[in-house]
Design an enzyme around this catalytic site. Structure first.
Site, short mmCIF file in Angstrom:
data_model
loop_
_atom_site.label_atom_id
_atom_site.label_comp_id
_atom_site.label_asym_id
_atom_site.label_seq_id
_atom_site.Cartn_x
_atom_site.Cartn_y
_atom_site.Cartn_z
N LYS A 1 15.04 -27.36 1.13
CA LYS A 1 16.39 -27.42 1.70
C LYS A 1 17.19 -28.56 1.07
CE LYS A 1 15.39 -25.16 6.05
NZ LYS A 1 16.38 -24.08 6.03
N LYS B 1 10.91 -22.22 20.49
CA LYS B 1 11.65 -20.97 20.45
C LYS B 1 12.50 -20.86 21.70
CE LYS B 1 8.49 -18.25 17.64
NZ LYS B 1 9.44 -18.13 16.53
N HIS C 1 6.06 -27.77 8.70
CA HIS C 1 7.46 -28.20 8.53
C HIS C 1 7.74 -29.60 9.08
CE1 HIS C 1 7.96 -24.13 7.35
NE2 HIS C 1 8.09 -23.62 8.56
N HIS D 1 9.03 -24.00 2.95
CA HIS D 1 10.42 -23.84 2.49
C HIS D 1 11.33 -24.95 3.00
CE1 HIS D 1 10.78 -21.70 6.35
NE2 HIS D 1 12.05 -22.00 6.29
N GLU E 1 14.78 -23.27 17.53
CA GLU E 1 15.15 -21.89 17.24
C GLU E 1 15.70 -21.25 18.51
OE1 GLU E 1 12.10 -19.91 14.33
OE2 GLU E 1 10.97 -20.86 15.93
N LYS F 1 2.59 -20.26 4.34
CA LYS F 1 1.97 -20.67 5.59
C LYS F 1 1.65 -19.40 6.39
CE LYS F 1 5.55 -20.76 8.97
NZ LYS F 1 6.33 -21.38 9.98
N ASP G 1 2.22 -23.42 14.04
CA ASP G 1 3.22 -22.66 13.29
C ASP G 1 4.31 -23.56 12.70
OD1 ASP G 1 4.34 -20.14 12.42
OD2 ASP G 1 5.93 -20.43 13.92
N ARG H 1 0.82 -1.22 0.00
CA ARG H 1 0.00 0.00 0.00
C ARG H 1 0.85 1.26 0.00
NH1 ARG H 1 -3.36 -1.57 5.15
NH2 ARG H 1 -1.19 -2.09 5.64
P1 NAP Z 1 4.97 -8.27 6.99
O1 NAP Z 1 6.41 -7.94 7.22
O2 NAP Z 1 3.96 -7.79 7.95
O3 NAP Z 1 4.61 -7.74 5.52
C1 NAP Z 1 3.30 -7.65 5.05
C2 NAP Z 1 3.31 -6.98 3.68
O4 NAP Z 1 1.97 -6.90 3.20
C3 NAP Z 1 3.86 -5.57 3.66
O5 NAP Z 1 4.57 -5.35 2.47
C4 NAP Z 1 2.60 -4.71 3.70
O6 NAP Z 1 2.88 -3.44 3.18
C5 NAP Z 1 1.69 -5.55 2.80
N1 NAP Z 1 0.27 -5.30 3.03
C6 NAP Z 1 -0.39 -5.25 4.22
N2 NAP Z 1 -1.68 -4.98 4.02
C7 NAP Z 1 -1.85 -4.86 2.68
C8 NAP Z 1 -2.98 -4.57 1.85
N3 NAP Z 1 -4.20 -4.34 2.35
N4 NAP Z 1 -2.79 -4.53 0.51
C9 NAP Z 1 -1.57 -4.75 -0.03
N5 NAP Z 1 -0.47 -5.02 0.70
C10 NAP Z 1 -0.61 -5.07 2.04
O7 NAP Z 1 4.75 -9.85 6.85
P2 NAP Z 1 5.84 -10.97 6.48
O8 NAP Z 1 6.58 -11.35 7.71
O9 NAP Z 1 6.60 -10.53 5.29
O10 NAP Z 1 4.90 -12.22 6.14
C11 NAP Z 1 4.16 -12.32 4.95
C12 NAP Z 1 3.44 -13.68 4.92
O11 NAP Z 1 4.41 -14.72 4.90
C13 NAP Z 1 2.58 -13.96 6.16
O12 NAP Z 1 1.50 -14.77 5.78
C14 NAP Z 1 3.51 -14.76 7.06
O13 NAP Z 1 2.81 -15.58 7.95
C15 NAP Z 1 4.24 -15.58 6.02
N6 NAP Z 1 5.57 -16.01 6.46
C16 NAP Z 1 6.50 -15.11 6.83
C17 NAP Z 1 7.76 -15.57 7.20
C18 NAP Z 1 8.86 -14.60 7.59
O14 NAP Z 1 9.98 -15.07 7.81
N7 NAP Z 1 8.60 -13.30 7.66
C19 NAP Z 1 8.05 -16.94 7.21
C20 NAP Z 1 7.05 -17.83 6.81
C21 NAP Z 1 5.82 -17.35 6.43
P3 NAP Z 1 1.91 -2.15 3.46
O15 NAP Z 1 1.58 -2.18 4.91
O16 NAP Z 1 2.71 -0.98 3.01
O17 NAP Z 1 0.71 -2.37 2.61
#
Ligand code: NAP
Length: 497
Positions: free
Chosen positions: A184, A346, A242, A180, A218, A150, A237, A51
């Site tokens: 690996k 964790k 995994h 992921h 972790e 996930k 989680d 956004r």
């Molecule tokens: P995050 O850091 O909170 O990022 C969320 C992203 O979505 C941001 O770019 C945000 O940008 C965007 N967003 C939020 N609301 C939006 C909307 N209404 N329209 C368009 N874009 C929007 O989350 P993340 O950690 O990257 O995780 C993303 C997904 O991957 C989640 O489902 C999480 O469970 C999964 N995941 C993450 C990890 C990890 O290591 N981080 C690992 C496994 C799975 P804006 O707020 O600017 O819109």
């Protein structure tokens, strides 16, 4: 010798959530490495969407910053950074509003037909909105693929709703549910070890294997994910995806071929063979824990509740588990009577993910008492931090003198053996999506079968209403997790062997 990189076809990859943690920490570094390696054609495009109102150049600057540590650790990649950044673009869109979507679709369609990958790296709450709008703008054609992260739901019902919503827009063949861990190197090697060698498969059953352990530990705590994690916990989680996927890779029968559905059919059979755990035996077969203050990575760290209250002021209690250990059984001919001990948590003592195949002891020792004990063989597959395989064997103590026995590993660290950068799981998986190869992704029925096994455990915990057992940060979890395996006369594997 290392595997040859085969370039993929030209593609457009849209990362919804392109400014988020996953995109900047994993996806874009992975894509950069693949690009630097020559696997991504020059006319491919990577488009970040979120956004925030950013120009293409703003986005490139943000990504460049995120890639700085990659370039620092691999200076040879520096000359490829500027051309990679030119492949990037940015589009500001809100998944929940229509504004801007037509212009976005026009921009993509201006390129004509090409592979389009939509990576939904946002909260799952936005998947339905995103898919609906992709369909409304005709972006779900045969060359399109969608990647979902996930958590796919928090139980069977919510997973089915997400799968239905995505499935009403993209066919199963276009849908890539990423775990992921399956990307690996060691997990791939488990397939190679099992099915490209004659040595292991004849022993890979309850006649020769005593038990299996899967640990995903972790050292980090809650980090910034309080909102999500506190409603999820370690079972949802980590175990639902995994750990169960790893269990499947160990336990599955040989697929007829290394083809997506053949592999996934075999994994599905394992999931369906898991013996249910319910309120009657959950106290015996599962352990829930929650960390208290302690020490981690050389420094003092607060407990889960302290971290939670810092992130969510006012919160003073939570029954969410940050650790789970459980004993699973696969009810089929191959695995009857072989327990699979799983644990994850964790703030544990070490960051380590490994699978231990513990073989049975020899039926009779011919050695004198003074030779020392004959310890059973173990095959240890390490997924992180340094991927590799160790086969623990008994040998004679080298040198003259009496015959004394030693338990030592045949040790193959992939980094040392091959001296090359091991691709991160996301690198391989992203290229598989572009190639349209779903072998290492979860099919809908697999996700649902995994939830079907998890649901009764969650329900049992709800019925029992037991608080998670406290453990000190920096330990290996609550004492009850040690008791879980020791009750059976076994111990958790520790590197000292
Ligand atoms: P995050 O850091 O909170 O990022 C969320 C992203 O979505 C941001 O770019 C945000 O940008 C965007 N967003 C939020 N609301 C939006 C909307 N209404 N329209 C368009 N874009 C929007 O989350 P993340 O950690 O990257 O995780 C993303 C997904 O991957 C989640 O489902 C999480 O469970 C999964 N995941 C993450 C990890 C990890 O290591 N981080 C690992 C496994 C799975 P804006 O707020 O600017 O819109």
């Amino acid at each position: 010798m290392t595997a040859k990189t085969v370039p993929v076809a030209t593609f457009d990859l849209v990362i919804f959530g392109g400014t988020g943690d996953l995109a900047l920490r994993k996806l874009l570094p992975g894509l950069f490495r693949r690009y630097a390696d020559g696997q991504i054609p020059e006319d491919s495009r990577i488009i970040g969407v979120a956004r925030d109102s950013l120009s293409d150049d703003d986005y490139r600057a943000r990504v460049s910053q995120a890639l700085a540590p990659v370039v620092e650790s691999e200076p040879g990649l520096q000359p490829r950074l500027a051309p990679f950044l030119l492949r990037l673009g940015y589009h500001a869109l809100d998944a929940t509003r229509d504004e801007g979507w037509q212009a976005f679709a026009d921009e993509l369609q201006a390129q004509g037909e090409r592979i389009r990958v939509f990576y939904l790296s946002t909260s799952p709450g936005l998947f339905v909105d995103l898919c609906t709008r992709l369909k409304a703008h005709g972006l779900n054609g045969g060359q399109s693929r969608v990647v979902i992260e996930k958590p796919i739901g928090k139980d069977s019902g919510s997973a089915a709703r997400i799968n239905d919503a995505v499935g009403s827009v993209f066919s199963e063949g276009q849908t890539f549910r990423i775990d992921h861990y399956l990307g690996k190197e060691t997990v791939q090697n488990l397939m190679a070890l099992r099915f490209a060698n004659i040595l292991f498969e004849p022993l890979w059953n309850s006649n020769y294997i005593d038990h299996v352990q899967i640990t995903v530990a972790e050292t980090v705590g809650l980090e910034k994910r309080a909102g999500y994690y506190d409603t999820s916990g370690a079972l949802r989680d980590m175990v639902q995806n995994h750990l169960l996927q790893l269990l499947c890779m160990v336990a599955m029968e040989s697929p007829a071929a290394m083809e997506a559905d053949a592999v996934r059919d075999e994994k599905l059979k394992v999931l369906r063979s898991l013996r249910p755990i319910d309120a009657g035996d959950a106290s015996q077969l599962t352990v829930r824990g929650q960390y208290r203050a302690g020490a981690s990575n050389g420094g003092a760290v607060p407990g889960y509740l302290d971290e939670l209250s810092r992130l969510e002021p006012g919160r003073t209690e939570s029954r969410t588990e940050t650790f789970v250990a459980l004993k699973a059984e696969v009810d089929n001919w191959r695995w009857a009577g072989v327990p699979f001990y799983l644990r994850t948590g964790k703030r544990l003592a070490e960051r380590v993910s490994e699978i231990v195949i513990a073989f049975r002891p020899v039926p009779h020792s011919i050695f004198e008492h003074g030779a020392g004990p004959v310890v059973a063989n173990k095959l240890v597959l390490r997924l992180q931090p340094d991927e590799g395989v160790k086969l623990w064997l008994m040998i004679k103590d080298p040198g003259p003198g009496g015959l004394r026995l030693q338990h030592v590993p045949l040790d193959m660290s992939f980094a040392e053996a091959f001296g090359v950068h091991q691709p991160e799981a996301y690198e391989r998986l992203l290229m598989d999506v572009v190639r349209g190869n779903p072998t290492l992704f979860m099919r809908r029925d697999e996700v649902e079968a995994a939830w079907k096994w998890i649901d009764p455990i969650l329900a049992a915990w709800e019925t029992l209403r037991e608080s998670p057992k406290p453990y000190t940060a920096g330990s290996w979890g609550p004492g009850a997790a040690v008791a879980l395996i020791e009750r059976d006369g076994r111990t958790w594997h520790e590197e000292a062997g």
